[in-house]
Design a protein around this motif. Structure first.
Motif, mmCIF file in Angstrom:
data_model
loop_
_atom_site.group_PDB
_atom_site.id
_atom_site.type_symbol
_atom_site.label_atom_id
_atom_site.label_comp_id
_atom_site.label_asym_id
_atom_site.label_seq_id
_atom_site.Cartn_x
_atom_site.Cartn_y
_atom_site.Cartn_z
ATOM 1 N N CYS A 1 5.200 -23.804 25.270
ATOM 2 C CA CYS A 1 3.948 -24.149 24.571
ATOM 3 C C CYS A 1 3.802 -23.335 23.286
ATOM 4 C CB CYS A 1 2.737 -23.898 25.472
ATOM 5 S SG CYS A 1 2.576 -25.041 26.838
ATOM 6 N N LEU A 2 4.097 -22.053 23.377
ATOM 7 C CA LEU A 2 3.967 -21.197 22.191
ATOM 8 C C LEU A 2 5.007 -21.575 21.129
ATOM 9 C CD1 LEU A 2 3.268 -17.756 23.855
ATOM 10 C CD2 LEU A 2 1.682 -19.160 22.558
ATOM 11 N N ARG A 3 6.215 -21.924 21.572
ATOM 12 C CA ARG A 3 7.232 -22.350 20.600
ATOM 13 C C ARG A 3 6.811 -23.642 19.902
ATOM 14 N NH1 ARG A 3 11.126 -20.345 24.479
ATOM 15 N NH2 ARG A 3 12.071 -18.506 23.555
ATOM 16 N N ASP A 4 6.226 -24.555 20.661
ATOM 17 C CA ASP A 4 5.732 -25.792 20.047
ATOM 18 C C ASP A 4 4.613 -25.491 19.061
ATOM 19 O OD1 ASP A 4 7.526 -27.273 21.495
ATOM 20 O OD2 ASP A 4 6.079 -27.883 23.035
ATOM 21 N N LYS A 5 3.737 -24.588 19.452
ATOM 22 C CA LYS A 5 2.589 -24.257 18.609
ATOM 23 C C LYS A 5 3.039 -23.646 17.286
ATOM 24 C CE LYS A 5 -1.274 -21.098 18.454
ATOM 25 N NZ LYS A 5 -1.948 -20.017 19.133
ATOM 26 N N TYR A 6 3.965 -22.720 17.341
ATOM 27 C CA TYR A 6 4.411 -22.015 16.134
ATOM 28 C C TYR A 6 5.660 -22.630 15.511
ATOM 29 C CZ TYR A 6 1.005 -18.511 17.441
ATOM 30 O OH TYR A 6 -0.154 -17.879 17.759
ATOM 31 N N ARG A 7 6.056 -23.769 16.029
ATOM 32 C CA ARG A 7 7.212 -24.512 15.500
ATOM 33 C C ARG A 7 8.478 -23.657 15.483
ATOM 34 N NH1 ARG A 7 2.993 -25.492 11.935
ATOM 35 N NH2 ARG A 7 1.968 -27.471 12.286
ATOM 36 N N LEU A 8 8.724 -22.981 16.580
ATOM 37 C CA LEU A 8 9.918 -22.152 16.717
ATOM 38 C C LEU A 8 11.007 -22.965 17.405
ATOM 39 C CD1 LEU A 8 8.236 -18.864 17.939
ATOM 40 C CD2 LEU A 8 9.107 -19.352 15.652
ATOM 41 N N PRO A 9 12.268 -22.566 17.243
ATOM 42 C CA PRO A 9 13.352 -23.310 17.908
ATOM 43 C C PRO A 9 13.227 -23.220 19.430
ATOM 44 C CG PRO A 9 14.202 -21.352 16.821
ATOM 45 C CD PRO A 9 12.766 -21.461 16.433
ATOM 46 N N LYS A 10 13.647 -24.271 20.092
ATOM 47 C CA LYS A 10 13.555 -24.331 21.549
ATOM 48 C C LYS A 10 14.623 -23.446 22.184
ATOM 49 C CE LYS A 10 11.567 -28.849 21.645
ATOM 50 N NZ LYS A 10 10.849 -29.531 22.672
ATOM 51 N N SER A 11 14.319 -22.968 23.376
ATOM 52 C CA SER A 11 15.247 -22.118 24.115
ATOM 53 C C SER A 11 15.888 -22.937 25.231
ATOM 54 C CB SER A 11 14.502 -20.929 24.712
ATOM 55 O OG SER A 11 15.328 -20.254 25.625
ATOM 56 N N GLU A 12 17.186 -22.923 25.273
ATOM 57 C CA GLU A 12 17.900 -23.661 26.309
ATOM 58 C C GLU A 12 17.642 -23.044 27.682
ATOM 59 O OE1 GLU A 12 22.510 -24.658 27.197
ATOM 60 O OE2 GLU A 12 21.851 -24.788 25.115
ATOM 61 N N GLN A 13 17.465 -21.734 27.712
ATOM 62 C CA GLN A 13 17.210 -21.043 28.972
ATOM 63 C C GLN A 13 15.872 -21.499 29.566
ATOM 64 O OE1 GLN A 13 17.036 -16.814 28.540
ATOM 65 N NE2 GLN A 13 16.973 -16.432 30.724
ATOM 66 N N ASP A 14 14.838 -21.626 28.726
ATOM 67 C CA ASP A 14 13.544 -22.090 29.224
ATOM 68 C C ASP A 14 13.627 -23.536 29.678
ATOM 69 O OD1 ASP A 14 12.371 -19.643 28.796
ATOM 70 O OD2 ASP A 14 11.504 -20.191 26.856
ATOM 71 N N ASP A 15 14.347 -24.359 28.938
ATOM 72 C CA ASP A 15 14.505 -25.759 29.336
ATOM 73 C C ASP A 15 15.201 -25.857 30.695
ATOM 74 O OD1 ASP A 15 13.282 -26.560 27.005
ATOM 75 O OD2 ASP A 15 15.162 -26.945 25.934
ATOM 76 N N ASN A 16 16.215 -25.031 30.904
ATOM 77 C CA ASN A 16 16.914 -25.025 32.193
ATOM 78 C C ASN A 16 15.993 -24.575 33.323
ATOM 79 O OD1 ASN A 16 19.247 -25.852 30.916
ATOM 80 N ND2 ASN A 16 20.114 -23.797 30.798
ATOM 81 N N MET A 17 15.179 -23.557 33.054
ATOM 82 C CA MET A 17 14.254 -23.056 34.070
ATOM 83 C C MET A 17 13.250 -24.136 34.455
ATOM 84 S SD MET A 17 13.202 -20.729 36.107
ATOM 85 C CE MET A 17 14.318 -19.455 35.611
ATOM 86 N N LEU A 18 12.734 -24.852 33.471
ATOM 87 C CA LEU A 18 11.776 -25.916 33.749
ATOM 88 C C LEU A 18 12.435 -27.059 34.506
ATOM 89 C CD1 LEU A 18 9.743 -26.002 30.424
ATOM 90 C CD2 LEU A 18 9.057 -25.084 32.626
ATOM 91 N N ALA A 19 13.681 -27.361 34.188
ATOM 92 C CA ALA A 19 14.391 -28.427 34.893
ATOM 93 C C ALA A 19 14.610 -28.046 36.363
ATOM 94 C CB ALA A 19 15.717 -28.707 34.215
ATOM 95 N N MET A 20 14.904 -26.771 36.619
ATOM 96 C CA MET A 20 15.107 -26.316 37.992
ATOM 97 C C MET A 20 13.808 -26.356 38.782
ATOM 98 S SD MET A 20 17.843 -23.137 37.637
ATOM 99 C CE MET A 20 16.755 -22.110 38.529
ATOM 100 N N ALA A 21 12.697 -26.008 38.133
ATOM 101 C CA ALA A 21 11.417 -25.927 38.833
ATOM 102 C C ALA A 21 10.821 -27.302 39.106
ATOM 103 C CB ALA A 21 10.437 -25.089 38.024
ATOM 104 N N GLY A 22 11.122 -28.256 38.275
ATOM 105 C CA GLY A 22 10.583 -29.598 38.477
ATOM 106 C C GLY A 22 9.257 -29.774 37.752
ATOM 107 N N ASP A 23 8.498 -30.766 38.186
ATOM 108 C CA ASP A 23 7.249 -31.116 37.511
ATOM 109 C C ASP A 23 6.029 -30.391 38.065
ATOM 110 O OD1 ASP A 23 8.603 -32.877 35.903
ATOM 111 O OD2 ASP A 23 8.275 -34.596 37.236
#
Length: 158
Positions: free
Chosen positions: A74-96
């Motif tokens: 959310c903070l990266r989206d807000k400040y228009r920072l590059p996305k982190s692959e590690q966070d994307d992986n963590m969210l994919a593992m956790a589900g919805d």
């Protein structure tokens, strides 16, 4: 020398400074339940509880990590920072089922509205209205005077 040592056993190997020549395997009880002072059923139930508690702690830990990753996204989206692959992986593992805690969302939203107000033209005009022009002029003149004094100290021409 190596061949001789392997063929001849160590004569002192069987001697124990604490007494008899027992092996350590014989000294330790074979049943861990007896060593813990429990019956076999109690010990199995205890081990089962330990495993369940560990699984629950691990699940809570992963959920907290996923919440933090969601907040970072959310903070990266807000400040228009590059996305982190590690966070994307963590969210994919956790589900919805991962949500950012309400308090954190409120803080992020408040910051976003404050920044939007500051960035807008109306926010700039409001800041100008809130400034004391006399105080601003005094600060500017004091800064210019201070800079002149430093320049005169350093430069012999002035």
């Amino acid at each position: 020398m190596f061949l001789i040592k392997t063929m001849m056993p160590n004569p002192l190997a069987g001697l124990n400074p604490m007494g008899g020549g027992e092996d350590e395997a014989e000294a330790a009880p074979a049943d861990p339940a007896k060593a813990a002072g429990m019956t076999r059923e109690e010990y199995e139930e205890y081990q089962k509880q330990l495993v369940e508690e560990k699984m629950e702690r691990d699940a809570d830990f992963l959920h907290k990590k996923a919440e933090r990753a969601t907040l970072r996204v959310c903070l990266r989206d807000k400040y228009r920072l590059p996305k982190s692959e590690q966070d994307d992986n963590m969210l994919a593992m956790a589900g919805d089922d991962v949500d950012v805690p309400e308090e954190l969302l409120k803080m992020v939203d408040e910051d976003a509205t404050e920044e939007e107000d500051k960035d807008s033209i109306l926010g700039g005009i409001q800041n100008l209205q809130n400034m004391d022009m006399d105080q601003l002029k005094e600060k500017a003149s004091a800064t210019v005077t201070e800079m002149k004094a430093k320049a005169e100290e350093k430069c012999s021409v002035m």
